[in-house]
Scaffold this motif. Sequence first.
Motif, PDB file in Angstrom:
ATOM      1  N   ARG A  76       0.859  -1.191   0.000  1.00 15.31           N
ATOM      2  CA  ARG A  76       0.000   0.000   0.000  1.00 15.31           C
ATOM      3  C   ARG A  76       0.888   1.231   0.000  1.00 15.31           C
ATOM      4  N   GLY A  77       0.464   2.196  -0.762  1.00  7.60           N
ATOM      5  CA  GLY A  77       1.280   3.384  -0.869  1.00  7.60           C
ATOM      6  C   GLY A  77       0.960   4.430   0.172  1.00  7.60           C
ATOM      7  N   ILE A  78      -0.168   4.280   0.788  1.00 11.25           N
ATOM      8  CA  ILE A  78      -0.587   5.306   1.745  1.00 11.25           C
ATOM      9  C   ILE A  78      -1.265   4.605   2.901  1.00 11.25           C
ATOM     10  N   ILE A  79      -0.977   5.078   4.102  1.00 14.12           N
ATOM     11  CA  ILE A  79      -1.424   4.339   5.280  1.00 14.12           C
ATOM     12  C   ILE A  79      -1.589   5.342   6.409  1.00 14.12           C
ATOM     13  N   ALA A  80      -2.633   5.170   7.167  1.00 17.53           N
ATOM     14  CA  ALA A  80      -2.923   6.138   8.224  1.00 17.53           C
ATOM     15  C   ALA A  80      -1.926   5.983   9.372  1.00 17.53           C
ATOM     16  N   LEU A  81      -1.696   7.082  10.042  1.00 17.85           N
ATOM     17  CA  LEU A  81      -0.644   7.128  11.051  1.00 17.85           C
ATOM     18  C   LEU A  81      -0.941   6.217  12.228  1.00 17.85           C
ATOM     19  N   ASP A  82      -2.175   6.160  12.632  1.00 19.41           N
ATOM     20  CA  ASP A  82      -2.507   5.338  13.802  1.00 19.41           C
ATOM     21  C   ASP A  82      -2.201   3.875  13.521  1.00 19.41           C
ATOM     22  N   GLU A  83      -2.465   3.476  12.297  1.00 16.74           N
ATOM     23  CA  GLU A  83      -2.194   2.089  11.935  1.00 16.74           C
ATOM     24  C   GLU A  83      -0.690   1.813  11.966  1.00 16.74           C
ATOM     25  N   VAL A  84       0.066   2.781  11.477  1.00 19.09           N
ATOM     26  CA  VAL A  84       1.511   2.625  11.490  1.00 19.09           C
ATOM     27  C   VAL A  84       2.000   2.483  12.917  1.00 19.09           C
ATOM     28  N   TRP A  85       1.500   3.367  13.748  1.00 19.49           N
ATOM     29  CA  TRP A  85       1.949   3.355  15.142  1.00 19.49           C
ATOM     30  C   TRP A  85       1.623   2.024  15.811  1.00 19.49           C
TER      31      TRP A  85
END
Lengths: 190, 620
Positions: free
Chosen positions: B470-479
């Motif tokens: 995925r090229g774009i991902i929400a910050l909360d998910e990353v965290w």
Amino acid sequence: MALSPHTTQSGFTLPSIHSFPPFFTKQVNLATQATVTEHWTKLILSYARHKRLFTIRVEDAQKAGNDWDEILRNERINRSLPPSHLSYILNDMVSKNLAMYDPPKQTGSVLLYWRSPEEWAETLYDWVSSSGQLNTIMTFLDITDPPVQTPLSGLPLTILRRAIGVLQKTNRAQMIAITEGEGVRFFGGR
Amino acid sequence: MGCLKRCAQVVDGSIPVQALLYPDEDLLSSQEGVGIYDGTLKSPSHQNGTVHITTHRLFYIDLAHPRRNSFCLDLSHVSRTDYYAGLFTSSAKATLWLHPLSTQPRTNRTAEQLSPALINSAIAEIWVCEVCSFKNSTAGLSPEAAKVCSLCGVPRSLSSATSSAPTPTPSAPIATKSVSLPSSYHHLSSSLPSSSADLLEVGSASLTPAETTPATGELGPNGEIPCPACTFLNHPSLPACEICGTALPRRQKSSTKAKSAPSSRPISPAVDSDEDEDFEAGSDEMKRMIKISFRKGGDKNFYAVVKRSLLGRGWEIKGVSKSTLASPGPTSSAATSGINALLQNVNLNAATSQSNMENALQDLEALMVKAKDMVRLAEDLNERLTAATSASAAPMLSSSPSLTSQNVVEPEEATFIRSSLSQLGLQMTNAPVTLDMIRDERRWIEELAKELGGVLQGQTDDNIGMMRQRGIIALDEVWGGWNRARGVALIPPTTFLQVLPQLPSWTSPPINMRIFASSGLSVLHTPPYTKAAFASRMVGLINLTGPITTVKVAQDEQLPVGLVQEMVQEVEEAGEVCRDEGGSGINVFDTNGWDSKGGNEVMWWVNIFKEYVWDGQADL
């Protein structure tokens, strides 16, 4: 997208963006909306001049069957101008002095200045002088509803008063109270 | 004094309750300030005391005369319970309904018979198991547990030799004389010579002739049970074949005999009715109950514990298994006996020593955990040393400020620490980077950024990073994903945000953060998802397919609709596209205006207004 101007039955040429569906939607982007408003203003005023219409009301956008159908609706693309959008455009026109709310203190109906009061004043003076009625007292009815069709026929009194007001400032006209109501006398020779 | 007398046994309440318990019995709950009702009437001598509930018994310890008026009641007597919440001056009460005497569990009586009153008077009885010759002691065991050989689990047979260690003679006169001994058996036994060997004689004497025969010929070939599988002749008391472990058929005669002789002894109603006039054969149920009146509250909890204890039936199920537990470890079930049990015991011994060894090794592991702290301490020491040297160095370097002197020392210190860490083998490559590993804040952030880059893009081929697909991902998910990957030493959001600006330099293609103005949603994205790139892609898409909805864009980009909506809004913000909310207004229904907005999905068009030149009526 091949958009092209369209000529209506009354001989008015609609711009190509009139066939562009987003033209009828109020844009969220303010810059885009400014463009849209500008084009709508132009369209409304030119159509008003074409058909000698002086008044547009928000309700005209709500229901069909009035003078403005040709521009407020586009049946070819199944779009019509929402009243809220028209109201926004009219408000913008008033603020740009291209129209005025008439009667005042409401926003449902405007008088369109497809000619500004100054332009109307000139037109009026030209007409009076060319028809040899300088220095005679005329009623408003004589001006707006003459026996012969003139450029001033059907001019709303509000605009007429404004135009006369412009002439008064340059001492070319004078308001006179007469028995039938109000009269005006134009002065020539300057 | 109906049932109290019959079922309860006097205990010496001056002894703490814990000391009265069987080894396999647990004290569950206690409640003071209670009174006892015997049947429907108050029992005058039991009006103020403490009740204790155990897994096996209910104790009442009288406050005024603990020695005389205390008693215990086997929970096996209880058939059901009731609870009464109390009303005005009437206290809350728990009612224990007791089994009618005739239906009292045999096993219990057997137990009493085998070790009568001796348990309570704490006099041990030694008996030798017939099967394994283990010398069992009944001392301190619950009646149920005392019946079974604690080594091999074979039920004790009557003929097994018994010898009471101390002669119970002192207790016998007490038993005969004291009327307060409530159990009828005691009255029965009190009339007998009190030596248990004699008692057993009496027990067998009271056997009916039909059953005495097999009892005497117990060891003869007829009494033995042939195993249905291997035909081995087993001792009649074994529940399973000693050789192959097959369950043995229970023979009616031998089983009753094996269980206990006294069970078939002419039973006591006659004796009972002789003793208690008020307890006739036709006595109503009301007399077979004991009420506990809670004068100082605590009733609900106590009642709940009683219920639980009754449900647990600790006195019969665990009785056997726990008795064997007294020897090395827990056995699987009460059914095992014979060689199986012996083998099991050996296994258990091994298991116990194994667990002991493991416990010992746990200390070593704890030491290993502590090693980190030790390293940290060493680090601290090092730091202080550095500070001391820099402080002493500062006056010498009079021209240069102390800051620079520290900077001079810093790399040395760092290298020392790092080398010592690696010497200790503490710097593991796959361990999450923690603050105490790297003291320098800036380097720490960098290391974290490197780690995060690995999490996002994947370090190896088999490890697919979060953003590989995925090229774009929400910050909360990353965290969340990052911390899940770390597992320990979780990264707080503040640190996370500090790391993000460093991220592009550690990732390829660079991953940037971007915040959507309208909602404040923050995302990480690869270059194809910058504002401009997405806008041009979307415009291209519209040019290709015509006006398009947000959902269509989301489908095309294979991204969540909500995210795409944010992105499209940004494109609209940039003036690349414009919206068409539809709302024809041509048909009559739209004249209200209500349908013109919400009904239709917004279609996105390329913004042609920007370059539009008026081509309409030109007579201005």
